[in-house]
Design a protein around this motif. Structure first.
Motif, PDB file in Angstrom:
ATOM      1  N   PRO A  48      19.782  -0.639  13.412  1.00 14.21           N
ATOM      2  CA  PRO A  48      20.839  -0.804  12.404  1.00 14.21           C
ATOM      3  C   PRO A  48      21.538   0.531  12.152  1.00 14.21           C
ATOM      4  O   PRO A  48      20.917   1.591  12.237  1.00 14.21           O
ATOM      5  CB  PRO A  48      20.074  -1.270  11.164  1.00 14.21           C
ATOM      6  N   ALA A  49      22.816   0.455  11.868  1.00 13.14           N
ATOM      7  CA  ALA A  49      23.595   1.691  11.694  1.00 13.14           C
ATOM      8  C   ALA A  49      23.535   2.167  10.255  1.00 13.14           C
ATOM      9  O   ALA A  49      23.476   1.365   9.324  1.00 13.14           O
ATOM     10  CB  ALA A  49      25.035   1.442  12.105  1.00 13.14           C
ATOM     11  N   SER A  50      23.559   3.476  10.097  1.00 10.17           N
ATOM     12  CA  SER A  50      23.622   4.055   8.753  1.00 10.17           C
ATOM     13  C   SER A  50      24.226   5.445   8.854  1.00 10.17           C
ATOM     14  O   SER A  50      23.879   6.212   9.742  1.00 10.17           O
ATOM     15  CB  SER A  50      22.225   4.147   8.142  1.00 10.17           C
ATOM     16  N   GLU A  51      25.118   5.738   7.920  1.00 10.22           N
ATOM     17  CA  GLU A  51      25.732   7.067   7.943  1.00 10.22           C
ATOM     18  C   GLU A  51      24.797   8.140   7.400  1.00 10.22           C
ATOM     19  O   GLU A  51      25.030   9.323   7.575  1.00 10.22           O
ATOM     20  CB  GLU A  51      27.043   7.075   7.164  1.00 10.22           C
ATOM     21  N   LEU A  52      23.722   7.716   6.733  1.00  9.95           N
ATOM     22  CA  LEU A  52      22.797   8.700   6.158  1.00  9.95           C
ATOM     23  C   LEU A  52      21.590   8.973   7.048  1.00  9.95           C
ATOM     24  O   LEU A  52      20.786   9.837   6.740  1.00  9.95           O
ATOM     25  CB  LEU A  52      22.304   8.216   4.791  1.00  9.95           C
ATOM     26  N   ASP A 116      14.824  -3.677  15.218  1.00 14.26           N
ATOM     27  CA  ASP A 116      16.141  -4.175  15.607  1.00 14.26           C
ATOM     28  C   ASP A 116      16.896  -4.604  14.351  1.00 14.26           C
ATOM     29  O   ASP A 116      16.297  -5.050  13.369  1.00 14.26           O
ATOM     30  CB  ASP A 116      15.975  -5.370  16.543  1.00 14.26           C
ATOM     31  N   GLU A 117      18.217  -4.480  14.422  1.00 17.59           N
ATOM     32  CA  GLU A 117      19.011  -4.806  13.230  1.00 17.59           C
ATOM     33  C   GLU A 117      18.924  -6.289  12.860  1.00 17.59           C
ATOM     34  O   GLU A 117      19.182  -6.657  11.726  1.00 17.59           O
ATOM     35  CB  GLU A 117      20.474  -4.402  13.430  1.00 17.59           C
ATOM     36  N   ASN A 118      18.568  -7.140  13.834  1.00 17.62           N
ATOM     37  CA  ASN A 118      18.442  -8.566  13.546  1.00 17.62           C
ATOM     38  C   ASN A 118      16.993  -9.019  13.390  1.00 17.62           C
ATOM     39  O   ASN A 118      16.733 -10.220  13.288  1.00 17.62           O
ATOM     40  CB  ASN A 118      19.119  -9.387  14.643  1.00 17.62           C
ATOM     41  N   ALA A 119      16.072  -8.071  13.380  1.00 16.90           N
ATOM     42  CA  ALA A 119      14.662  -8.426  13.157  1.00 16.90           C
ATOM     43  C   ALA A 119      14.486  -8.827  11.700  1.00 16.90           C
ATOM     44  O   ALA A 119      15.294  -8.497  10.835  1.00 16.90           O
ATOM     45  CB  ALA A 119      13.770  -7.242  13.494  1.00 16.90           C
ATOM     46  N   LYS A 120      13.401  -9.538  11.458  1.00 18.59           N
ATOM     47  CA  LYS A 120      13.140  -9.967  10.082  1.00 18.59           C
ATOM     48  C   LYS A 120      12.590  -8.796   9.270  1.00 18.59           C
ATOM     49  O   LYS A 120      11.673  -8.103   9.728  1.00 18.59           O
ATOM     50  CB  LYS A 120      12.143 -11.123  10.078  1.00 18.59           C
ATOM     51  N   ARG A 142      13.832   4.128  11.227  1.00 18.97           N
ATOM     52  CA  ARG A 142      14.833   4.731  12.109  1.00 18.97           C
ATOM     53  C   ARG A 142      16.098   3.892  12.164  1.00 18.97           C
ATOM     54  O   ARG A 142      16.049   2.669  12.211  1.00 18.97           O
ATOM     55  CB  ARG A 142      14.244   4.893  13.512  1.00 18.97           C
ATOM     56  N   GLY A 143      17.215   4.583  12.122  1.00 19.57           N
ATOM     57  CA  GLY A 143      18.519   3.922  12.218  1.00 19.57           C
ATOM     58  C   GLY A 143      19.419   4.683  13.169  1.00 19.57           C
ATOM     59  O   GLY A 143      19.127   5.810  13.560  1.00 19.57           O
ATOM     60  N   LYS A 144      20.484   4.027  13.541  1.00 22.09           N
ATOM     61  CA  LYS A 144      21.455   4.650  14.448  1.00 22.09           C
ATOM     62  C   LYS A 144      22.456   5.430  13.596  1.00 22.09           C
ATOM     63  O   LYS A 144      22.964   4.914  12.607  1.00 22.09           O
ATOM     64  CB  LYS A 144      22.161   3.540  15.232  1.00 22.09           C
ATOM     65  N   GLN A 145      22.720   6.656  13.994  1.00 18.21           N
ATOM     66  CA  GLN A 145      23.687   7.460  13.245  1.00 18.21           C
ATOM     67  C   GLN A 145      25.089   6.887  13.391  1.00 18.21           C
ATOM     68  O   GLN A 145      25.524   6.586  14.504  1.00 18.21           O
ATOM     69  CB  GLN A 145      23.683   8.896  13.760  1.00 18.21           C
ATOM     70  N   GLU A 146      25.740   6.763  12.278  1.00 15.91           N
ATOM     71  CA  GLU A 146      27.096   6.220  12.274  1.00 15.91           C
ATOM     72  C   GLU A 146      27.974   7.135  11.440  1.00 15.91           C
ATOM     73  O   GLU A 146      27.544   7.660  10.415  1.00 15.91           O
ATOM     74  CB  GLU A 146      27.062   4.819  11.652  1.00 15.91           C
ATOM     75  N   LYS A 147      29.179   7.344  11.904  1.00 13.42           N
ATOM     76  CA  LYS A 147      30.071   8.242  11.154  1.00 13.42           C
ATOM     77  C   LYS A 147      30.849   7.500  10.067  1.00 13.42           C
ATOM     78  O   LYS A 147      31.271   8.086   9.088  1.00 13.42           O
ATOM     79  CB  LYS A 147      31.031   8.944  12.111  1.00 13.42           C
TER      80      LYS A 147
ATOM     81  N   GLU B  40      19.957   9.257  16.762  1.00 12.75           N
ATOM     82  CA  GLU B  40      19.212   8.427  15.813  1.00 12.75           C
ATOM     83  C   GLU B  40      18.765   9.281  14.636  1.00 12.75           C
ATOM     84  O   GLU B  40      18.650  10.497  14.761  1.00 12.75           O
ATOM     85  CB  GLU B  40      17.973   7.824  16.490  1.00 12.75           C
ATOM     86  N   GLY B  41      18.528   8.626  13.541  1.00 15.31           N
ATOM     87  CA  GLY B  41      18.066   9.353  12.356  1.00 15.31           C
ATOM     88  C   GLY B  41      17.070   8.526  11.588  1.00 15.31           C
ATOM     89  O   GLY B  41      16.899   7.337  11.843  1.00 15.31           O
ATOM     90  N   ASP B  42      16.411   9.190  10.633  1.00 11.85           N
ATOM     91  CA  ASP B  42      15.321   8.530   9.918  1.00 11.85           C
ATOM     92  C   ASP B  42      15.561   8.501   8.420  1.00 11.85           C
ATOM     93  O   ASP B  42      16.217   9.381   7.860  1.00 11.85           O
ATOM     94  CB  ASP B  42      14.008   9.293  10.160  1.00 11.85           C
ATOM     95  N   PHE B  43      14.985   7.501   7.800  1.00  8.12           N
ATOM     96  CA  PHE B  43      14.807   7.491   6.354  1.00  8.12           C
ATOM     97  C   PHE B  43      13.312   7.669   6.125  1.00  8.12           C
ATOM     98  O   PHE B  43      12.524   6.809   6.513  1.00  8.12           O
ATOM     99  CB  PHE B  43      15.263   6.165   5.750  1.00  8.12           C
TER     100      PHE B  43
END
Lengths: 154, 160
Positions: A48-52, A116-120, A142-147, B40-43
């Motif tokens: 899943p994407a996240s800018e943070l 995965d972003e569509n996992a439960k 873990r998430g995918k870096q997004e601007k 990739e990045g982490d929380f």
């Protein structure tokens, strides 16, 4: 019909300079972009994407990485597992290895969860619950870096 | 003093074949070891087991509860902060605004005491949980600098 005289044929030498130039350019490119880090990534998991989501300031010491695919399977240590009980037994074995062969406490080990972003979400919670039961305390989701801003887009 | 006869200088031929061999070996090595690594990045969250967390010191700051309800398909149906339902097209943006006003990050580095518990439905797609964590933990300003809001985020225990 005219024949060329055979006696005066020249040795034809190809100009290798452009090819060598190009090859060195390619080598330089691959040398710069090569990455020897053993980052555990798996093509089956679309994060899943996240800018943070930012990479950690310092690499984790002996992290455990658990992948969760969109169809609810788990990938741990290269093995695809379909049941949580199997994952639990694998993690239990890992805890014994950590406790016997290292001086680390389980509370200091970071469990990286690549879901995965569509996992439960419930599956991720179950993994966390199992890890908590085994005395793990630190988790990295873990998430995918997004601007772009992902919060406002949902 | 002997002067070399410059008329009969040898023509030196540079052997290119070994160099090209090595260069191609290198090229093949780099091509085969090349792997694309996505950024990739982490929380990072610290979630000790329930018994361990009970023994720790209780904080005076009330626990904020975020509920994420899922439709049967796993898509997001509703976001709730405490008892307040955050309706609208961008519920996570609203959640972010609510958390920001509660934490009051005006000039501060965010709250280290405030804790947020996410109670998500089992079937909910994970990306919505990640959106909620993003909305709760911080934001990026116009310069791309990251500001933290709530650092302590945890999932609610699963119902037995």
């Amino acid at each position: 019909m005219r024949f060329r005289p055979k006696g005066v044929s020249k040795i034809v030498e190809g100009d290798l300079t452009p090819m060598i130039d190009m090859t060195f350019q390619l080598i330089a490119f691959f040398m710069l972009v090569i990455n020897f880090s053993d980052a555990e990534q798996d093509q089956r998991v679309k994060l899943p994407a996240s800018e943070l989501a930012r990479p950690p300031a310092a690499p984790y010491e002996q992290p455990l990485t658990i992948h969760v695919t969109h169809d609810g399977h788990f990938i741990y240590a290269g093995n695809e597992l379909t049941e949580l009980a199997r994952l639990r037994s694998e993690l239990l074995r890992e805890t014994q290895i950590i406790l016997r062969h290292t001086s680390k406490q389980l509370g200091d080990v970071t469990v990286i969860i690549r879901a995965d972003e569509n996992a439960k979400t419930g599956l991720v919670q179950e993994i966390i619950a199992i890890c908590q039961e085994l005395k793990f305390e630190k988790f990295a989701l873990r998430g995918k870096q997004e601007k772009v801003n992902t919060v406002g887009s949902s | 003093m002997r002067i070399r006869n410059t008329e009969h200088r040898e023509h030196i031929v540079l052997q290119m074949t070994p160099m090209i061999d090595i260069v191609f070996q290198l090229l093949v090595f780099f091509v085969f070891t090349f792997k694309i690594i996505l950024p990739e990045g982490d929380f990072n969250i610290r979630m000790p087991s329930a018994s361990a967390s009970l023994s720790s010191q209780p904080t005076e700051t009330p626990l904020l509860k975020v509920r994420l309800r899922a439709a049967p398909s796993g898509e997001l149906a509703q976001v709730q902060l405490g008892d307040v339902v955050l309706a609208g097209a961008a519920p996570f943006a609203k959640l972010h605004q609510e958390i920001r006003s509660l934490v009051d990050d005006a000039g501060g580095p965010g709250s280290t005491e405030q804790e947020v518990e996410i109670e998500a439905d089992y079937e909910l797609k994970y990306r919505y949980a990640m959106h909620a964590i993003t909305a709760i933990t911080g934001y990026l300003d116009d310069n791309g600098e990251q500001h933290k809001l709530v650092e302590r985020v945890r999932f609610a225990p699963l119902p037995q």
